[in-house]
Scaffold this motif. Structure first.
Motif, PDB file in Angstrom:
ATOM      1  N   CYS A  77      -6.678  -1.123  -8.552  1.00  0.00           N
ATOM      2  CA  CYS A  77      -5.934  -0.093  -9.274  1.00  0.00           C
ATOM      3  C   CYS A  77      -6.805   0.496 -10.382  1.00  0.00           C
ATOM      4  O   CYS A  77      -7.414  -0.244 -11.170  1.00  0.00           O
ATOM      5  CB  CYS A  77      -4.664  -0.676  -9.878  1.00  0.00           C
ATOM      6  N   LEU A 136      -6.298   4.700  -6.633  1.00  0.00           N
ATOM      7  CA  LEU A 136      -6.517   3.452  -5.902  1.00  0.00           C
ATOM      8  C   LEU A 136      -7.876   3.481  -5.206  1.00  0.00           C
ATOM      9  O   LEU A 136      -8.340   4.539  -4.784  1.00  0.00           O
ATOM     10  CB  LEU A 136      -5.423   3.234  -4.857  1.00  0.00           C
ATOM     11  N   THR A 137      -8.478   2.320  -5.113  1.00  0.00           N
ATOM     12  CA  THR A 137      -9.715   2.177  -4.348  1.00  0.00           C
ATOM     13  C   THR A 137      -9.510   1.076  -3.311  1.00  0.00           C
ATOM     14  O   THR A 137      -9.214  -0.064  -3.661  1.00  0.00           O
ATOM     15  CB  THR A 137     -10.901   1.834  -5.265  1.00  0.00           C
ATOM     16  N   PHE A 138      -9.632   1.442  -2.036  1.00  0.00           N
ATOM     17  CA  PHE A 138      -9.445   0.507  -0.934  1.00  0.00           C
ATOM     18  C   PHE A 138     -10.802  -0.064  -0.529  1.00  0.00           C
ATOM     19  O   PHE A 138     -11.744   0.693  -0.245  1.00  0.00           O
ATOM     20  CB  PHE A 138      -8.812   1.207   0.270  1.00  0.00           C
ATOM     21  N   CYS A 194      -8.388  -6.725   3.063  1.00  0.00           N
ATOM     22  CA  CYS A 194      -8.424  -5.492   2.283  1.00  0.00           C
ATOM     23  C   CYS A 194      -8.026  -5.779   0.838  1.00  0.00           C
ATOM     24  O   CYS A 194      -7.078  -6.525   0.578  1.00  0.00           O
ATOM     25  CB  CYS A 194      -7.498  -4.419   2.873  1.00  0.00           C
ATOM     26  N   ALA A 241       0.830  -1.204   0.000  1.00  0.00           N
ATOM     27  CA  ALA A 241       0.000   0.000   0.000  1.00  0.00           C
ATOM     28  C   ALA A 241       0.867   1.258   0.000  1.00  0.00           C
ATOM     29  O   ALA A 241       0.591   2.213  -0.735  1.00  0.00           O
ATOM     30  CB  ALA A 241      -0.934  -0.014   1.210  1.00  0.00           C
ATOM     31  N   ASP A 278      -4.161  -6.016  -8.881  1.00  0.00           N
ATOM     32  CA  ASP A 278      -4.789  -5.640  -7.620  1.00  0.00           C
ATOM     33  C   ASP A 278      -4.085  -6.336  -6.451  1.00  0.00           C
ATOM     34  O   ASP A 278      -3.404  -7.335  -6.637  1.00  0.00           O
ATOM     35  CB  ASP A 278      -6.273  -6.023  -7.628  1.00  0.00           C
ATOM     36  N   ILE A 304      -7.034  -3.745  -2.712  1.00  0.00           N
ATOM     37  CA  ILE A 304      -6.694  -2.469  -3.334  1.00  0.00           C
ATOM     38  C   ILE A 304      -6.879  -2.634  -4.839  1.00  0.00           C
ATOM     39  O   ILE A 304      -6.177  -3.421  -5.483  1.00  0.00           O
ATOM     40  CB  ILE A 304      -5.254  -2.036  -3.024  1.00  0.00           C
TER      41      ILE A 304
END
Length: 420
Positions: free
Chosen positions: A340, A284-286, A336, A274, A325, A338
């Motif tokens: 892209c 980025l989307t968490f 989690c 991260a 990802d 992440i």
């Protein structure tokens, strides 16, 4: 009348003391005898807000923060701490420049620790200078030990050879009996090393430890020494094949970053990836996921079933993410993802699809679900920290988990009663 005014003032004081965002007070709603008290509380709210903001900035290490105005009496001690920290920062910079005369006497136990540190640094610098002088003397003795060095080379099990300083001639070569070293390729690498270093006019170092890789992806650790060999300048190379060590280190590194049950990344892996992705500046989307009622499953059906629940969730997620990802288990029931360059709306659709597939696949006696909080981070946002993103995503996830608890509480109670 007093009850109404007291209630308004009490609620306003309660909001000042306990609410994250202070609710406003309309003084005009108060009767005349209470308005002065209301205005006093408004001034107190303003002063307390300034103090909290100032305190928060200092706790984050922001020493350039502007202190509240002089009339804010709550900040006097904080201002003293601020001044002390600024002076301590300057002193630390002076120590970093080599000024070990700096002392601290105004911070209690920290003063003793700081002063001890500067004294130790001063002593260590003196020792380093003494060691450097001894190394200089030692260098003058190298020629005396040339013959002893040759004897040591002959007895060594590593691949050893000596070249002239220009790398054009091999002055000595001791080969191993096995064929673990591709001599021509590694020798040429060593010769290029010699040609690079022989051009240095001043040689502060007489030994280098470096590594090389050949075309077969074998790795070698090479000790190179600059020396006198039978009256001329030369380079000595001691070569050892460390391919197995490298492979073992890589396996250990992978194991250290992998979750034992699911074989996806663990918390250490996630934080490292991260941080790197944030530095790269990508969008980025968490997606912070938390498995619902895992404890209930462990308690009612055993940890083996709980492990299945976790691995089934991981398998479901993996069907819907891409190679670029990141997917990691960061806690017992916390994960989690992440994504892209995946906008918030698209990520939300993806998570809903996964939630639907997870809950409907592999029929069990208990409901399967997970809660998720989604946070989108635009590229180039250098101030954003991983812990802040996770905190925000965790908050979003908690809102959904509250809804899930309402939804599944009755169903889980029915299952539990029927089993009893």
């Amino acid at each position: 009348m007093e009850d109404k005014n007291s209630e308004l003032l009490f609620e306003y004081l309660r909001s000042i003391l306990y609410d994250k965002k202070i609710q406003p007070l309309d003084v005009e709603q108060l009767d005349e005898p209470f308005r002065k008290l209301g205005r006093g509380l408004q001034y107190f709210a303003k002063t307390l807000t300034e103090t909290k903001q100032y305190e928060a900035a200092l706790s984050r290490g922001n020493l350039s923060v502007q202190p509240p105005p002089r009339e804010n009496f709550l900040c006097e001690n904080l201002k003293n701490i601020h001044a002390n920290l600024n002076h301590l920062t300057w002193q630390a910079k002076q120590v970093a420049k080599g000024d070990y005369s700096q002392t601290v006497s105004y911070l209690g136990e920290f003063s003793e620790a700081f002063n001890t540190m500067t004294q130790q640094l001063k002593e260590r610098e003196l020792k380093l200078k003494q060691e450097a002088e001894r190394e200089k003397v030692h260098a003058g003795m190298v020629e005396t030990y040339n013959q002893l060095l040759v004897e040591m080379i002959d007895r060594s099990e590593e691949e050893i050879f000596v070249t002239s300083a220009d790398g054009r001639r091999i002055l000595y070569c001791k080969k191993r009996n096995d064929r673990s070293i591709d001599r021509n390729e590694v020798y040429q690498t060593c010769i290029r090393f010699a040609q690079k270093h022989r051009s240095e006019e001043s040689r502060d170092s007489f030994e280098w430890i470096w590594e090389a890789e050949d075309s077969r992806h074998h790795f070698y650790r090479i000790i190179t020494g600059y020396m006198q060999w039978q009256g001329e300048q030369a380079f000595l190379y001691i070569i050892r094949d460390v391919t197995e060590e490298k492979l073992r280190e890589e396996r250990l590194r992978m194991e250290a970053n992998r979750d034992g049950l699911t074989q996806i990344g663990n918390r250490h892996y996630f934080l490292e990836k991260a941080e790197d992705m944030l530095k790269e500046g990508s969008n980025l989307t968490f997606c912070y996921c938390d498995l619902d009622h895992l404890k209930y499953i462990n308690d009612q059906y055993g940890h083996t079933e709980g492990d299945w629940y976790i691995t089934f969730f991981v398998e479901t997620i993996q069907k819907h993410i891409r190679k670029e990802d990141v997917f990691a288990r960061i806690g017992g029931d916390e994960f989690c993802v992440i994504l892209c360059n995946c906008p918030y709306e698209m990520a939300e659709q993806k998570i809903r699809k996964v939630q639907k597939e997870f809950s409907s696949g592999q029929t069990k006696e208990y409901p399967k679900s997970f809660s998720c909080g989604i946070v989108e981070v635009e590229g180039g946002n250098e101030e954003m920290q991983v812990r802040d993103i996770i905190k925000q995503a965790d908050h979003e996830m908690y809102l959904q988990k509250k809804e899930h608890k309402k939804k599944y509480r009755k169903e889980l109670s029915v299952i539990s009663i029927s089993e009893d």
